[in-house]
Write an enzyme that holds these catalytic residues in place. Structure first.
Site, short mmCIF file in Angstrom:
data_model
loop_
_atom_site.label_atom_id
_atom_site.label_comp_id
_atom_site.label_asym_id
_atom_site.label_seq_id
_atom_site.Cartn_x
_atom_site.Cartn_y
_atom_site.Cartn_z
N THR A 25 0.84 -1.17 0.00
CA THR A 25 0.00 0.00 0.00
C THR A 25 0.89 1.24 0.00
O THR A 25 2.07 1.15 0.33
CB THR A 25 -0.88 -0.08 1.28
OG1 THR A 25 -1.65 -1.28 1.19
CG2 THR A 25 -1.74 1.10 1.50
N SER A 33 -10.94 -3.26 4.39
CA SER A 33 -9.62 -2.63 4.36
C SER A 33 -9.24 -2.10 5.73
O SER A 33 -10.10 -1.93 6.60
CB SER A 33 -9.64 -1.47 3.37
OG SER A 33 -8.41 -0.76 3.38
N1 GLY Z 1 -4.76 -4.26 1.47
C1 GLY Z 1 -4.54 -3.64 2.74
C2 GLY Z 1 -5.76 -2.89 3.22
O1 GLY Z 1 -6.56 -2.44 2.41
O2 GLY Z 1 -5.94 -2.76 4.40
#
Ligand code: GLY
Length: 575
Positions: free
Chosen positions: A386, A457
């Site tokens: 991310t 998320s």
């Molecule tokens: N893929 C990590 C999140 O969205 O928390």
């Protein structure tokens, strides 16, 4: 997710922490960008120089991240943005939240990651075509720009096109991430063609630090997007994605792509101290968990206790434990499950749960249960690899944007002819009740796989205002650790008087209910503090650093102050 950090960085952090001093933050009187890459920060500042606003600059930076940091985030993934519009010409300030998170394909099913014996098939939700959810980044960035940008779209896309076409020098993060995910990345011919070079003998080999990577197919895709962002969903790129899905056994269809639209949501906002905090509501767990932890900490004199005092750490861990237990049970896509946001973030609930925290003893996670239906019903009346980037412009408009392809290099699948690396966001669903995902997070029904549903998320892009004016923007990557990284960045600034650079650099801890043990950064805590907490029953797992937080603060005298996490290669710079 962070790659193995550099030993030198750990030593720097330790030395800085021991002296209580960190490098000075970036400062500017006009505008500031803090992103995970010097290329992206440069692009954002160039756009601001050319008359763009924070939204134009954030969109340009996100597109550049997609080119230079594909292991973290990209146009084959999705994300969230919180936008603060300062208000001009008599208009009141406004904070908005855009959800451009990936969605499960229509053909997804609850048991899609289970084998014939009913157990989860290792790697299926993480590597390759079956792990891919419908991407949202392009639609999201275009929507942000259409609503709040000022520069022509094609000029905002241009820095990314130039970097894809002309290339950029890969850094340690790129090299380390590639080595970490090499097994999946070398499985697919188009991925090898995009991310490997040929040596003198004609063999495909990884790029080394400092070598220039050019992505001509990605440059062409970005040129298509510069002409028309919908081309990603309905044109040449969409057709190529669908063909690759069919060839590799993935589920994303032409209809899934055609039907993708980002969603404006009411940001989750609440007062805290003398600030108004705004962040993402579900389908992120970030906002709910952040507010739940802050409410649980109400009445704890963190400032008086001092940074990393055992009593303060104890309360932090116990509060994190409760919030992550609730996350596992109650959080999911609000279009599919009722998420008790108001109840979980209420002072009344926090008071009930605070009463269950023993000052002298760590609670076993097995004893900590999520809020019961009866508790939630009783509370009803009372009323989240991310990349994060933050940009603030001269008018004090701000964008706090976190986006991702999920795990390092996402699914590892590059769509032939497009240079687009696809996400593996499907791993953020609970493949089966109680079975941990790549970040060790467990979940149940609320976050089960369903067609069209958004995987839960933890991304927590945060904007804090004071008296309607921008005070701070912060955010981080790091999967399950995002929430606690953003929390500690905020506490470091507000309760411990750190500047933005110190706030993102200071050692962190993380607890997520399961596993039982608290993660600590190597040498981030002195042994006496750790020992005092072990006497109360806490157990610790000391790991390399995690997260890559970015922070920008507007000081009372009008100065902007920026910090970029030294755990990554990012840069905060002012105009
Ligand atoms: N893929 C990590 C999140 O969205 O928390």
């Amino acid at each position: 997710m962070r790659r193995a950090p550099l030993v030198a960085l750990t030593l720097l952090l330790c030395a800085a922490s021991a002296r209580g001093a960190f490098p000075a933050p970036a400062r500017s009187q006009s505008a500031m960008a803090a992103t995970a890459s010097p290329y992206a920060t440069e692009a954002a500042l160039a756009v601001l120089d050319d008359g763009g606003n924070a939204v134009d600059a954030a969109v340009a930076a996100a597109l550049v991240i997609s080119v230079v940091n594909p292991f973290d985030a990209g146009i084959g993934g999705g994300g969230f943005a919180v936008v603060h519009l300062a208000g001009r010409n008599g208009k009141a300030p406004l904070t908005r939240a855009l959800d451009f998170r990936e969605r499960a394909p229509a053909a997804a099913t609850r048991g899609m990651y289970l084998g014939p014996d009913g157990s989860v098939v290792a790697g299926l939700s993480l590597d390759g075509h079956m792990s891919v959810a419908v991407p949202g980044t392009v639609a999201g960035l275009a929507e942000l720009h259409k609503n709040h940008g000022r520069m022509p779209w094609r000029l905002v896309v241009k820095p990314a096109i130039d970097l894809a076409r002309n290339g950029f020098a890969v850094g340690d993060e790129w090299v380390g991430s590639f080595a970490w995910r090499k097994d999946v990345l070398t499985r697919f011919a188009a991925t090898r063609a995009a991310f490997m070079k040929r040596d003198a003998a004609g063999l495909e080999v990884p790029y080394q630090k400092g070598e220039v990577l050019k992505q001509r197919e990605l440059a062409r895709t970005l040129q298509d997007i510069a002409r028309n962002p919908r081309s990603f969903y309905e044109g040449r790129v969409a057709s190529a994605i669908v063909e690759e899905m069919k060839a590799g056994g993935g589920l994303v269809s032409a209809a899934d792509l055609r039907g993708y639209l980002p969603v404006w949501r009411d940001p989750l906002c609440a007062p805290w101290r003398d600030l108004e905090l705004c962040t993402m509501p579900p389908p992120s767990s970030g906002g709910v968990a952040l507010f739940e932890i802050l409410r649980l900490l109400d009445g704890v004199d963190l400032r008086g206790l001092g940074w990393h005092h055992p009593d303060a750490i104890h309360r932090l861990i116990e509060s994190m434990r409760v919030a992550y237990a609730d996350r596992a049970e109650h959080l999911g896509d609000p279009a599919f499950t009722v998420v008790p946001v108001a109840e979980l973030t209420s002072s009344g609930y926090a008071a009930q749960r605070r009463a269950g925290i023993d000052e002298r003893r760590a609670t076993k996670s097995s004893e900590v249960k999520a809020a019961t239906a009866a508790q939630l019903a009783a509370l009803k009346a009372e009323s989240p690899d991310t990349s994060h980037l933050s940009v603030v412009d001269g008018e004090r408009n701000a964008v706090s944007l976190t986006f991702t392809v999920n795990y390092g290099f996402g699914s590892g699948v590059v769509v032939p002819g497009t240079g687009v690396l696809l996400n593996d966001e499907m791993d953020d669903f609970a493949a089966a009740p109680g079975v941990p995902n790549a970040f060790g997070l467990v979940g149940g029904d609320a976050n089960s796989v369903q067609p069209g549903k958004v995987p839960l998320s933890s991304m927590t892009p945060l904007i804090a205002t004071k008296g309607g004016k921008l005070f701070l923007t912060a955010g981080s990557p790091g999967g399950s650790t995002i929430i606690t990284t953003v929390l500690q960045t905020l506490l470091h600034v507000v309760d411990y008087d750190m500047d933005c650079q110190a706030a993102v650099a200071a050692p962190r801890l993380h607890h997520q209910w399961l596993p039982e043990s608290t993660r600590l950064e190597a040498l981030g805590f002195d042994t006496a503090t750790k020992g005092a907490l072990e006497l109360r029953g806490h157990s610790f797992t000391v790991t390399p650093g995690w997260g890559n937080a970015m922070c920008i603060r507007a000081l009372d005298d009008g100065t902007l102050e920026g910090g970029a996490d030294p755990r990554g290669e990012g840069v905060a710079r002012g105009q």
